[in-house]
Design a protein around this motif. Structure first.
Motif, short mmCIF file in Angstrom:
data_model
loop_
_atom_site.label_atom_id
_atom_site.label_comp_id
_atom_site.label_asym_id
_atom_site.label_seq_id
_atom_site.Cartn_x
_atom_site.Cartn_y
_atom_site.Cartn_z
N LEU A 1 67.36 -56.10 -21.78
CA LEU A 1 66.03 -57.36 -21.78
C LEU A 1 64.93 -57.08 -21.16
O LEU A 1 64.87 -56.54 -19.92
CB LEU A 1 66.46 -59.06 -21.03
CG LEU A 1 65.27 -59.67 -21.09
CD1 LEU A 1 67.01 -61.56 -21.20
CD2 LEU A 1 65.11 -60.71 -19.81
N LEU B 1 74.52 -63.65 -20.25
CA LEU B 1 72.77 -64.63 -20.13
C LEU B 1 72.35 -65.47 -18.68
O LEU B 1 71.19 -65.52 -18.16
CB LEU B 1 72.22 -64.86 -21.07
CG LEU B 1 70.60 -65.01 -21.65
CD1 LEU B 1 70.35 -64.07 -21.24
CD2 LEU B 1 71.06 -65.74 -23.13
N PHE C 1 69.24 -65.60 -16.24
CA PHE C 1 68.36 -66.64 -16.44
C PHE C 1 67.87 -67.93 -15.05
O PHE C 1 67.19 -68.07 -14.44
CB PHE C 1 68.27 -68.10 -17.43
CG PHE C 1 68.14 -67.78 -18.38
CD1 PHE C 1 67.89 -66.65 -19.30
CD2 PHE C 1 67.36 -68.49 -19.04
CE1 PHE C 1 67.15 -66.49 -20.20
CE2 PHE C 1 66.62 -68.68 -20.91
CZ PHE C 1 66.92 -67.48 -20.91
N LEU D 1 65.94 -65.40 -13.07
CA LEU D 1 64.49 -65.96 -13.94
C LEU D 1 64.08 -67.08 -13.20
O LEU D 1 62.56 -67.02 -13.35
CB LEU D 1 64.43 -66.22 -14.59
CG LEU D 1 64.05 -64.17 -16.06
CD1 LEU D 1 64.52 -65.17 -17.12
CD2 LEU D 1 63.32 -64.10 -16.03
N THR E 1 64.66 -71.06 -12.77
CA THR E 1 65.51 -72.63 -13.19
C THR E 1 64.42 -72.67 -13.73
O THR E 1 64.24 -73.72 -15.25
CB THR E 1 66.46 -73.60 -12.37
OG1 THR E 1 65.51 -74.24 -11.42
CG2 THR E 1 68.16 -73.19 -12.71
N ALA E 2 63.33 -73.22 -13.21
CA ALA E 2 61.36 -73.64 -13.85
C ALA E 2 60.97 -72.92 -13.62
O ALA E 2 60.34 -72.44 -12.42
CB ALA E 2 61.41 -75.33 -12.93
N PRO E 3 60.85 -70.98 -14.31
CA PRO E 3 60.04 -71.00 -14.33
C PRO E 3 58.36 -71.16 -13.82
O PRO E 3 57.97 -71.74 -14.56
CB PRO E 3 60.17 -69.63 -15.16
CG PRO E 3 61.23 -70.21 -16.29
CD PRO E 3 61.21 -71.77 -16.03
N ASP F 1 59.78 -77.42 -21.19
CA ASP F 1 59.40 -77.06 -19.59
C ASP F 1 58.27 -75.53 -19.28
O ASP F 1 57.67 -75.26 -18.57
CB ASP F 1 60.07 -77.26 -18.26
CG ASP F 1 60.87 -76.13 -18.88
OD1 ASP F 1 61.36 -75.40 -19.34
OD2 ASP F 1 62.16 -75.68 -17.84
N THR F 2 58.35 -74.91 -20.13
CA THR F 2 57.82 -73.30 -19.93
C THR F 2 57.05 -73.90 -21.43
O THR F 2 55.52 -72.27 -21.30
CB THR F 2 58.63 -72.66 -20.10
OG1 THR F 2 59.70 -72.40 -21.24
CG2 THR F 2 59.78 -72.35 -18.11
N PHE G 1 63.66 -74.27 -20.26
CA PHE G 1 63.67 -72.82 -20.84
C PHE G 1 65.48 -72.67 -20.13
O PHE G 1 66.06 -71.53 -21.03
CB PHE G 1 62.96 -72.83 -19.28
CG PHE G 1 63.28 -70.78 -19.56
CD1 PHE G 1 62.22 -69.90 -21.35
CD2 PHE G 1 63.43 -69.63 -18.59
CE1 PHE G 1 62.66 -68.79 -21.27
CE2 PHE G 1 63.59 -68.76 -18.72
CZ PHE G 1 63.01 -68.06 -19.94
N SER G 2 65.86 -73.37 -18.75
CA SER G 2 67.37 -72.77 -18.62
C SER G 2 68.48 -73.94 -19.31
O SER G 2 69.34 -73.41 -19.54
CB SER G 2 67.60 -73.37 -16.86
OG SER G 2 67.28 -74.66 -16.88
N PRO H 1 70.54 -70.40 -22.89
CA PRO H 1 71.37 -69.51 -22.50
C PRO H 1 72.39 -70.20 -23.56
O PRO H 1 73.13 -69.31 -24.51
CB PRO H 1 71.80 -69.08 -21.32
CG PRO H 1 70.77 -69.16 -20.74
CD PRO H 1 69.80 -70.26 -21.04
N ARG I 1 73.76 -68.53 -27.07
CA ARG I 1 74.89 -68.18 -27.31
C ARG I 1 76.13 -68.46 -28.16
O ARG I 1 76.93 -68.32 -28.68
CB ARG I 1 75.94 -69.00 -25.96
CG ARG I 1 76.28 -67.59 -24.34
CD ARG I 1 76.85 -68.60 -23.77
NE ARG I 1 78.33 -67.57 -23.59
CZ ARG I 1 78.88 -67.72 -23.11
NH1 ARG I 1 79.02 -68.62 -21.58
NH2 ARG I 1 81.08 -67.13 -22.44
N GLN J 1 75.82 -61.58 -29.17
CA GLN J 1 74.95 -61.89 -29.37
C GLN J 1 73.47 -60.93 -30.93
O GLN J 1 74.27 -60.47 -31.13
CB GLN J 1 73.46 -61.32 -28.31
CG GLN J 1 72.68 -61.59 -26.98
CD GLN J 1 72.27 -63.67 -27.46
OE1 GLN J 1 72.06 -63.77 -28.04
NE2 GLN J 1 72.98 -64.34 -26.20
#
Ligand code: SF4
Lengths: 237, 469
Positions: A152, A182, A186, A189, A191-193, B210-211, B246-247, B250, B254, B265
Motif C-alpha cells: 500500500l 487490510l 485500516f 490509518l 477508523t475515522a481518518p 465519512d471521508t 471508510f473503515s 476492507p 475482500r 485482492q
C-alpha cells in the motif's frame, strides 16, 4: 451543487417515507466478524506475504541489508537490460541516498529521482515525462499486507505514476511496515481518518498489472508494470 | 448493434443456437466459479462477512439521503466538486460541458457501469469528443462497435481470432491471434492517449461518506492512469454506491475481489480522496463526483425490490446462473445482464419494456446463495412476476389456464371432475403419451403424460389391498 440536488433528495425521502431531513442517523454495525489473531512476528508475516505475492506473479524476496539490495538491483538492471531507472522521493530511498549510490554503481544507466518542487507545474510535467520513459522504478511502501501479498502506497510519499508507468516496479520495504490484513492497516490509518491524515490517493498494489480480457488468458502487464518486486530489507530484530 | 430487453426471447434462442458462443460462456463462467469457490473456501468467516456487508448496505440504503449529504460534504471538504444528476442526460451534459471548458477533444475512460448505463460514450461522440475506452475488453468492443456481454469481462463473447482480425483491419497491424501481442499493441496505443488526455473518466466501486473517499478496483492499471495523469478526473457513481464509513472498505474489498475473479485482492485498488493535495507529485487538479439517480430513487420506493440497490456488481450471480451460462450477456438487451440484470432492467426501463426478463430464471436460487451482499435475487424476480401478473401483462392463454387452475385447486369436487374428464378425453383421443402441444412450451420440452389413475384412486385401492401404510 445544482438544482437536481433537492429534487433527488426529495425523491429519496419520499421513497423512504421520511418527511424531512435529520431523521436518519448513524448507527454502528456490531462487529460480528472474528477478529484477526494478534500481531505475529514480522518474519512469519513476510513469509505469508511472499507466498501470496508470488502466487499472483509478484517477485518478493528478503535482503539482509541495503548492501544486498543494492547488489540485487545491479543484477536486476543488468539481467533485464534496463536503461533508465527512476527513484522515488520516499523516505527509505532518501535515507540510503539511493539515486546517488545507484548512479555511481551503474554508470551506463541513467538514474533519475523525483525531486524539486512538486508544487511547481513545470517540475510535475518534467516528472511525468521522465517516468513515462523509465524501465524500472524504485519506491518505498507505507504498508504491506501479509494476507494478500499487497503493497500500500500513499501519494504523500511518492507520485502515483512512478509505481505505474515503468515496465518494472521495485518496492523496498522494512519489517515494521507489515500487517496481517487490510483490516489491521485500516485500524492503523484510524477508523475515522481526520482531515489531513488521508492523502489524496492510497494505492493498493498486488502483483503486476494483468488482464484476462481475451479468452480468459492471463496476461501480465496490461497497462501497468509487467514486473512487481517487493524486497524486505533487514530481518526482524 | 441495438438490442433491447424486449427482444430477450429472440436473442436468447439465437444465442443458444450458436454452439461456439454457448461453449465460450459455459467454460468462462465455470472457470470463474471455480476460482471463486477456491478463494472463498479459504475464508472460514465468509458467511459472517456476507451478513455484515448486507447490513452495512442496508444501513446505507435505508438512510440514503443522510449518507449522500454526508458524502457530498466530505468531498467538498477535500476540495472536490459534486454534481447531482437526475437522469442520463443531466449526467452526460455535465461531462460534455467539462470537456468543452477544458477544450478536450479526446478523453480517456476506464470501466464504469454507470457511464455505460447512461450511454456516456455516445453523448460525448455526439458532442464531438472522442471517448477512448481503456480497459482492454472495453477497448476491443469499442473498436468492434459492440456492447459488453459480462460485467467483469466485457469481451467475453469474442474469440482471439476475431480480435486479431479486428485489430488487423482497423489498425493495419499484421494479423496475430496471440493474446499477449494483442494486449501489448493496445497498451502501446493507449499509452499515447493517457499521456495527452486532459480529462479522465472513471467509475466508482464504493464511496465512503465519512471521508469522501472513492474506491476503484481493477487489474489492468487503466483506472489508475485515468485518475492520475489527466488534469481533471470525473468519477460517475450510482447513488447506491455510497457506504457509511471508510473503515467499511476492507470488508467490501475482500468480498468483491473474491466473488468476481476469485482473487484475494485485485492487482490495484485506488482510494481517492479529492484532487491532488499540496506537495504531491501528481494527481488531478480538479476532482468531480457525479451522483447519478436515473431511476434509483424509484427503485427505493418499493421496499420489496429495494435490496437490489445493495449490488456491488461482482458478476458472481451471472456466472452461477444456469440461464446466463446458456444465453450469454447480450440476450438481455441491456447493460446489466444475468439475474441482477433481470431485476434491474425492468426496474430501470419499465416492466412492460422488459417483461420476459423476470422469467429468465429457473428460480433455483443459486444467485441468491452466491451474492456477497445477500440480495435475495430470486425473490425479487418473483415479485416482479407478481407485478406483471397483477398488471395483466401476461398472455391471455396463461391467465385463462391459471384462473381455471386456481378454481380447481380451491374446490375438491371441481378438481375431481376436471381430472376425470381430462383422463376420459385423453383415453378417447388416444393421446395419453403426448397429451398437448402448447406453443412456446412443447417444442423444447415434453408435456408430462398423465398417470393412469389419480393419486386418490391409487391411495384408496392400495389401502384396500393392504399395501398402503
Ligand atoms: S447481485 Fe450480488 S452476486 Fe449479482 S452482481 Fe450484484 S453483488 Fe454480485
Amino acid at each position: 451543487m445544482n438544482g437536481s440536488r433537492e429534487v433527488i433528495l426529495g425523491r429519496i425521502r419520499r421513497a423512504l417515507l421520511r418527511p424531512g431531513t435529520g431523521h436518519a442517523q448513524e448507527h454502528g454495525i456490531p462487529d460480528r466478524v472474528r477478529s484477526t489473531p494478534g500481531r505475529v512476528g514480522a518474519t512469519r508475516l513476510f513469509d505469508q506475504f511472499q507466498e501470496h505475492s508470488a502466487s499472483v506473479g509478484g517477485e518478493p524476496r528478503v535482503c539482509a541489508d541495503i548492501e544486498e539490495a543494492l547488489e540485487g538491483i545491479q543484477k536486476l538492471v543488468a539481467g533485464a537490460g534496463y536503461r533508465r531507472v527512476a527513484v522515488s522521493h520516499h523516505e527509505i530511498c532518501r535515507r540510503h541516498r539511493l539515486a546517488q549510490v545507484l548512479s555511481d554503481l551503474l554508470p551506463e544507466v541513467s538514474v533519475w529521482r523525483e525531486e524539486g518542487d512538486a508544487d511547481r507545474p513545470g517540475s510535475r510535467r518534467r516528472n511525468s515525462r521522465q517516468l513515462a520513459q523509465a524501465d524500472l522504478s524504485i519506491t518505498g511502501a507505507d504498508f504491506l499486507i501479509a494476507e494478500s501479498g499487497t503493497v500500500l502506497i500513499a501519494s504523500a510519499g511518492s507520485s502515483r505514476q512512478i509505481s505505474l508507468l515503468p515496465t518494472a516496479h521495485l518496492v523496498l520495504a522494512t519489517p515494521d511496515q507489515i500487517y496481517p490484513d487490510l483490516g489491521a492497516v485500516f485500524r492503523q490509518l484510524g477508523t475515522a481518518p481526520e482531515e489531513g491524515r488521508l492523502p489524496a490517493a492510497l494505492t493498493m498494489i498486488t502483483g503486476p498489472s494483468r488482464t484476462a480480457d481475451i479468452e480468459k488468458v492471463l496476461i501480465k502487464g496490461a497497462h501497468g508494470p509487467v514486473r512487481q518486486l517487493t524486497w524486505m530489507i533487514g530481518e526482524e530484530t | 448493434m441495438n438490442r433491447t430487453p424486449s427482444q430477450f426471447r429472440i436473442l436468447a434462442s439465437e444465442n443458444i443456437a450458436d454452439r461456439r458462443l454457448r461453449r465460450t460462456f459455459q467454460s468462462a463462467t465455470g472457470h470463474a466459479l471455480g476460482q471463486r469457490a477456491q478463494s472463498v473456501q479459504l475464508v472460514p468467516e465468509w458467511e459472517d462477512l456476507r451478513e455484515r456487508a448486507h447490513r452495512i448496505k442496508e444501513e446505507a440504503v435505508e438512510h440514503l439521503d443522510f449518507y449522500l449529504e454526508k458524502l457530498e460534504a466530505s468531498v467538498i471538504r477535500r476540495g472536490g466538486r459534486v454534481f447531482w444528476a437526475r437522469d442520463a442526460s443531466e449526467a452526460s451534459s455535465y461531462v460534455v460541458d467539462l470537456c468543452r471548458r477544458l477544450q478536450a477533444s479526446t478523453v480517456v475512460k476506464s470501466k464504469s457501469m454507470a457511464a455505460e448505463e447512461i450511454g456516456l460514450a455516445d453523448a460525448l461522440e455526439a458532442a464531438g469528443v472522442q471517448p477512448v475506452e481503456t480497459d482492454l475488453g472495453e477497448f476491443i468492443i469499442q473498436v468492434a462497435g459492440e456492447t459488453p456481454s459480462h460485467i467483469i469481462a466485457p469481451a467475453l463473447h469474442m474469440t482471439r481470432q476475431q480480435i486479431g482480425n479486428l485489430f488487423h483491419e482497423k489498425f493495419g497491424i499484421p494479423y496475430t491471434d496471440i493474446p499477449a501481442e494483442l494486449c501489448a499493441f493496445a497498451r502501446q496505443r493507449l499509452r499515447r492517449e493517457f499521456l495527452s488526455a486532459r480529462l479522465g473518466i472513471s467509475g466508482v466501486n464504493f464511496a465512503a461518506a465519512d471521508t469522501g473517499t472513492i474506491a476503484i478496483v481493477e487489474n489492468e492499471g487503466n483506472a489508475r492512469l485515468c485518475t492520475s495523469l489527466p488534469r481533471v478526473h470525473v468519477a460517475i457513481m450510482g447513488l447506491e454506491k455510497v457506504i457509511p464509513r471508510f473503515s467499511d472498505l476492507p470488508l467490501f474489498l475482500r468480498l468483491l475481489a473474491r466473488s468476481s475473479t476469485g482473487q484475494k485482492q485485485t492487482s490495484y485498488v485506488s482510494m481517492i480522496s479529492g484532487p491532488r493535495r499540496e506537495g504531491e507529485w501528481d494527481g488531478p487538479e480538479e476532482f468531480h463526483l457525479v451522483l447519478l439517480d436515473n431511476g434509483r430513487s424509484d427503485i427505493l420506493s418499493d421496499p420489496r425490490v429495494r435490496r437490489s440497490l445493495y449490488c456491488i456488481r461482482c458478476g458472481a450471480c451471472l456466472n452461477t446462473c444456469p440461464i446466463y451460462q446458456r444465453v450469454g450477456g447480450h440476450s438481455y438487451g441491456s447493460v446489466y445482464s444475468g439475474p441482477i440484470g433481470s431485476v434491474l432492467t425492468p426496474l430501470f426501463q419499465g416492466l412492460e419494456a422488459a417483461k420476459d426478463l423476470p422469467y429468465a430464471s429457473s428460480l433455483c436460487g443459486s444467485c441468491s446463495n452466491i451474492c456477497p451482499v445477500k440480495i435475495d435475487l430470486h425473490h425479487q424476480l418473483l415479485w416482479l412476476r407478481e407485478k406483471l401478473v397483477s398488471r395483466r401483462a401476461t398472455p391471455w392463454q396463461e391467465r385463462l389456464a391459471m384462473s381455471l387452475f386456481a378454481a380447481g385447486m380451491k374446490d375438491p369436487a371441481l378438481y375431481r371432475m376436471g381430472s376425470a374428464l381430462l383422463r376420459l378425453f385423453l383415453k378417447v383421443s388416444g393421446k395419453s403419451n403426448r397429451p398437448f402441444t402448447i406453443p412456446g412450451w412443447s417444442p423444447t420440452r415434453d408435456f408430462p403424460a398423465l398417470a393412469q389413475t389419480s393419486f386418490k384412486q391409487w391411495w384408496e385401492s392400495s389401502r384396500q389391498q393392504g399395501e398402503g401404510p
